[in-house]
Enzyme design. Sequence first.
Site, PDB file in Angstrom:
ATOM      1  N   CYS A 291       0.823  -1.217   0.040  1.00 33.58           N
ATOM      2  CA  CYS A 291       0.037   0.026  -0.110  1.00 33.58           C
ATOM      3  C   CYS A 291       0.929   1.251   0.069  1.00 33.58           C
ATOM      4  CB  CYS A 291      -0.987  -0.010   1.211  1.00 33.58           C
ATOM      5  SG  CYS A 291      -1.625   1.712   1.508  1.00 33.58           S
TER       6      CYS A 291
ATOM      7  N   CYS B 299       0.025   3.865   2.638  1.00 35.06           N
ATOM      8  CA  CYS B 299       0.413   3.228   3.958  1.00 35.06           C
ATOM      9  C   CYS B 299       1.839   3.693   4.121  1.00 35.06           C
ATOM     10  CB  CYS B 299       0.151   1.832   3.948  1.00 35.06           C
ATOM     11  SG  CYS B 299      -1.333   1.399   3.819  1.00 35.06           S
TER      12      CYS B 299
END
Length: 106
Positions: A31, A34
């Site tokens: 991600c 993230c």
Amino acid sequence: MATVAVTDETFDAEVRSSDVPVVVDFWAEWCGPCKQIGPALEELAAEYDGRIKVAKVDVDSNPNTAAAMGVRGIPALFLFKDGQPISNKTGAAPKAALKKWIEEAI
């Protein structure tokens, strides 16, 4: 204090039983957003050392906790106080916005 890696097995002990508020970051290695907020969360963990804990839950390795919390998109951040979620937000945000969110909640 650095961020703490939390698993399905350690979630209750590390988060729900914590004597300080806990910011839980549901994330995954693949991600991009993230990874963008990771350094800010590390800095906030150090700045708030002793006042809050920052926990990270890898959703790929720990799907049960993510499912139980209703996580549908990542990064998903939850703020727990006294064992209960009191606030949450989804998506990346700059450090200043994360700090403001934490301050308003605790």
